[in-house]
Design a protein around this motif. Structure first.
Motif, PDB file in Angstrom:
ATOM      1  N   TYR A   1     105.295 -36.183  29.958  1.00  0.00           N
ATOM      2  CA  TYR A   1     104.150 -35.885  29.117  1.00  0.00           C
ATOM      3  C   TYR A   1     103.542 -34.574  29.597  1.00  0.00           C
ATOM      4  N   LYS A   2     103.114 -33.754  28.657  1.00  0.00           N
ATOM      5  CA  LYS A   2     102.405 -32.515  28.979  1.00  0.00           C
ATOM      6  C   LYS A   2     100.973 -32.684  28.509  1.00  0.00           C
ATOM      7  N   PHE A   3     100.022 -32.307  29.370  1.00  0.00           N
ATOM      8  CA  PHE A   3      98.619 -32.541  29.052  1.00  0.00           C
ATOM      9  C   PHE A   3      97.734 -31.487  29.702  1.00  0.00           C
ATOM     10  N   VAL A   4      96.528 -31.367  29.152  1.00  0.00           N
ATOM     11  CA  VAL A   4      95.480 -30.563  29.761  1.00  0.00           C
ATOM     12  C   VAL A   4      94.554 -31.560  30.443  1.00  0.00           C
TER      13      VAL A   4
ATOM     14  N   PRO B   1      93.188 -29.651  23.749  1.00  0.00           N
ATOM     15  CA  PRO B   1      92.558 -28.361  23.467  1.00  0.00           C
ATOM     16  C   PRO B   1      92.690 -28.022  21.986  1.00  0.00           C
ATOM     17  N   PHE B   2      91.972 -27.011  21.553  1.00  0.00           N
ATOM     18  CA  PHE B   2      92.040 -26.591  20.155  1.00  0.00           C
ATOM     19  C   PHE B   2      92.690 -25.226  20.060  1.00  0.00           C
ATOM     20  N   LEU B   3      93.782 -25.148  19.330  1.00  0.00           N
ATOM     21  CA  LEU B   3      94.467 -23.878  19.085  1.00  0.00           C
ATOM     22  C   LEU B   3      94.923 -23.851  17.624  1.00  0.00           C
ATOM     23  N   PHE B   4      93.962 -24.065  16.733  1.00  0.00           N
ATOM     24  CA  PHE B   4      94.226 -24.057  15.291  1.00  0.00           C
ATOM     25  C   PHE B   4      95.381 -24.976  14.913  1.00  0.00           C
ATOM     26  N   TRP B   5      95.402 -26.144  15.484  1.00  0.00           N
ATOM     27  CA  TRP B   5      96.380 -27.196  15.220  1.00  0.00           C
ATOM     28  C   TRP B   5      97.795 -26.826  15.639  1.00  0.00           C
ATOM     29  N   LEU B   6      97.957 -25.788  16.444  1.00  0.00           N
ATOM     30  CA  LEU B   6      99.258 -25.419  16.984  1.00  0.00           C
ATOM     31  C   LEU B   6      99.477 -26.001  18.381  1.00  0.00           C
ATOM     32  N   GLU B   7      98.449 -26.621  18.953  1.00  0.00           N
ATOM     33  CA  GLU B   7      98.557 -27.161  20.307  1.00  0.00           C
ATOM     34  C   GLU B   7      99.579 -28.291  20.403  1.00  0.00           C
ATOM     35  N   ARG B   8      99.916 -28.895  19.292  1.00  0.00           N
ATOM     36  CA  ARG B   8     100.886 -29.992  19.310  1.00  0.00           C
ATOM     37  C   ARG B   8     102.273 -29.527  19.744  1.00  0.00           C
ATOM     38  N   PHE B   9     102.533 -28.235  19.702  1.00  0.00           N
ATOM     39  CA  PHE B   9     103.808 -27.705  20.163  1.00  0.00           C
ATOM     40  C   PHE B   9     103.846 -27.538  21.681  1.00  0.00           C
ATOM     41  N   PHE B  10     102.682 -27.571  22.328  1.00  0.00           N
ATOM     42  CA  PHE B  10     102.606 -27.312  23.758  1.00  0.00           C
ATOM     43  C   PHE B  10     102.206 -28.534  24.583  1.00  0.00           C
ATOM     44  N   VAL B  11     101.449 -29.457  24.009  1.00  0.00           N
ATOM     45  CA  VAL B  11     101.028 -30.657  24.726  1.00  0.00           C
ATOM     46  C   VAL B  11     101.513 -31.888  23.976  1.00  0.00           C
ATOM     47  N   SER B  12     101.656 -32.978  24.690  1.00  0.00           N
ATOM     48  CA  SER B  12     102.114 -34.228  24.088  1.00  0.00           C
ATOM     49  C   SER B  12     101.038 -34.787  23.166  1.00  0.00           C
ATOM     50  N   GLY B  13     101.457 -35.521  22.165  1.00  0.00           N
ATOM     51  CA  GLY B  13     100.534 -36.107  21.210  1.00  0.00           C
ATOM     52  C   GLY B  13      99.797 -37.321  21.745  1.00  0.00           C
ATOM     53  N   GLU B  14     100.268 -37.886  22.837  1.00  0.00           N
ATOM     54  CA  GLU B  14      99.647 -39.066  23.411  1.00  0.00           C
ATOM     55  C   GLU B  14      98.453 -38.670  24.276  1.00  0.00           C
TER      56      GLU B  14
ATOM     57  N   LYS C   1     103.627 -22.982  33.059  1.00  0.00           N
ATOM     58  CA  LYS C   1     103.142 -21.603  32.948  1.00  0.00           C
ATOM     59  C   LYS C   1     102.355 -21.364  31.666  1.00  0.00           C
ATOM     60  N   ILE C   2     102.199 -22.384  30.869  1.00  0.00           N
ATOM     61  CA  ILE C   2     101.520 -22.257  29.578  1.00  0.00           C
ATOM     62  C   ILE C   2     100.034 -22.546  29.748  1.00  0.00           C
ATOM     63  N   ARG C   3      99.208 -21.768  29.055  1.00  0.00           N
ATOM     64  CA  ARG C   3      97.766 -21.961  29.026  1.00  0.00           C
ATOM     65  C   ARG C   3      97.294 -21.967  27.576  1.00  0.00           C
ATOM     66  N   ILE C   4      96.316 -22.816  27.306  1.00  0.00           N
ATOM     67  CA  ILE C   4      95.656 -22.825  26.002  1.00  0.00           C
ATOM     68  C   ILE C   4      94.165 -22.703  26.266  1.00  0.00           C
ATOM     69  N   ASN C   5      93.559 -21.653  25.750  1.00  0.00           N
ATOM     70  CA  ASN C   5      92.134 -21.391  25.959  1.00  0.00           C
ATOM     71  C   ASN C   5      91.770 -21.421  27.445  1.00  0.00           C
ATOM     72  N   HIS C   6      92.556 -20.782  28.244  1.00  0.00           N
ATOM     73  CA  HIS C   6      92.381 -20.679  29.694  1.00  0.00           C
ATOM     74  C   HIS C   6      92.540 -22.004  30.417  1.00  0.00           C
ATOM     75  N   ALA C   7      93.026 -23.030  29.772  1.00  0.00           N
ATOM     76  CA  ALA C   7      93.276 -24.313  30.416  1.00  0.00           C
ATOM     77  C   ALA C   7      94.770 -24.428  30.710  1.00  0.00           C
ATOM     78  N   ARG C   8      95.079 -24.774  31.935  1.00  0.00           N
ATOM     79  CA  ARG C   8      96.481 -24.902  32.326  1.00  0.00           C
ATOM     80  C   ARG C   8      97.042 -26.233  31.830  1.00  0.00           C
ATOM     81  N   ILE C   9      98.284 -26.200  31.414  1.00  0.00           N
ATOM     82  CA  ILE C   9      98.958 -27.405  30.950  1.00  0.00           C
ATOM     83  C   ILE C   9      99.772 -27.968  32.108  1.00  0.00           C
TER      84      ILE C   9
END
Length: 177
Positions: free
Chosen positions: A139-142, A57-70, A103-111
């Motif tokens: 791993y955490k992913f959308v 997902p896109f969160l102004f390059w802050l998504e790397r703190f919430f989802v895995s880089g792989e 419990k985390i969501r990015i742009n309404h997408a559940r992780i």
């Protein structure tokens, strides 16, 4: 003076938002496996056999703190973990300990969080220079779940057939479309 500064900031914010969204939609989340990644997987010759499991997902390059880089991909037998263009790990469906939503969501997408038993994938166990690892890999992913790409639904069907006890959270409507 302050009005001009505000207008400039609005233009900069709009360009960043539009550019980031365009980049995420068209270049960051490819639908098919690239030829470099396909060459890293032994025994598979068609890119259509391997399907995308995770999107970024896109969160102004802050998504790397919430989802895995792989990035996660799967076929009928394995789950492939790519770190850039390199195949980092390959797991069987039977190695999955848990698949659950966070419990985390990015742009309404559940992780979602996926944990693999043993920590050592088949690639790590087959190489002689790497020692056996203890613990679990996580791993955490959308999920790649939309009306046009029902990959997550296919992944859940395969997981239900091979390792039903690993699913801790049932998916919702949009993830099963």
């Amino acid at each position: 003076m302050a009005e001009a500064l505000i207008q400039i900031l609005i233009v900069i914010f709009s360009v960043l938002l539009l550019g980031g969204t365009t980049w995420t939609l068209f270049w960051r989340n490819p639908r098919k496996l690239s030829s470099h990644r396909l060459a890293a997987i032994n025994g598979i010759s068609e890119a259509s056999a391997v399907k995308r499991l995770s999107v970024r997902p896109f969160l102004f390059w802050l998504e790397r703190f919430f989802v895995s880089g792989e990035s996660l991909w799967f076929d009928q037998n394995f789950i492939y973990v790519f770190d850039g263009q390199k195949l980092a790990a390959r797991y069987k469906f039977e190695q999955i300990l848990t698949l659950e939503v966070t419990k985390i969501r990015i742009n309404h997408a559940r992780i979602w969080r996926i944990r693999f038993a043993g920590g050592a994938s088949e690639l790590e166990r087959s190489s002689a220079d790497k020692p056996e690892q203890d613990g679990a890999s996580e791993y955490k992913f959308v999920p790649a779940a939309s009306v046009f790409t029902p990959n997550f639904k296919e992944f859940l069907q395969i997981l239900r057939e091979k390792n039903r006890g690993a699913i801790k959270t049932e998916s919702r409507f949009w993830e099963t479309v």
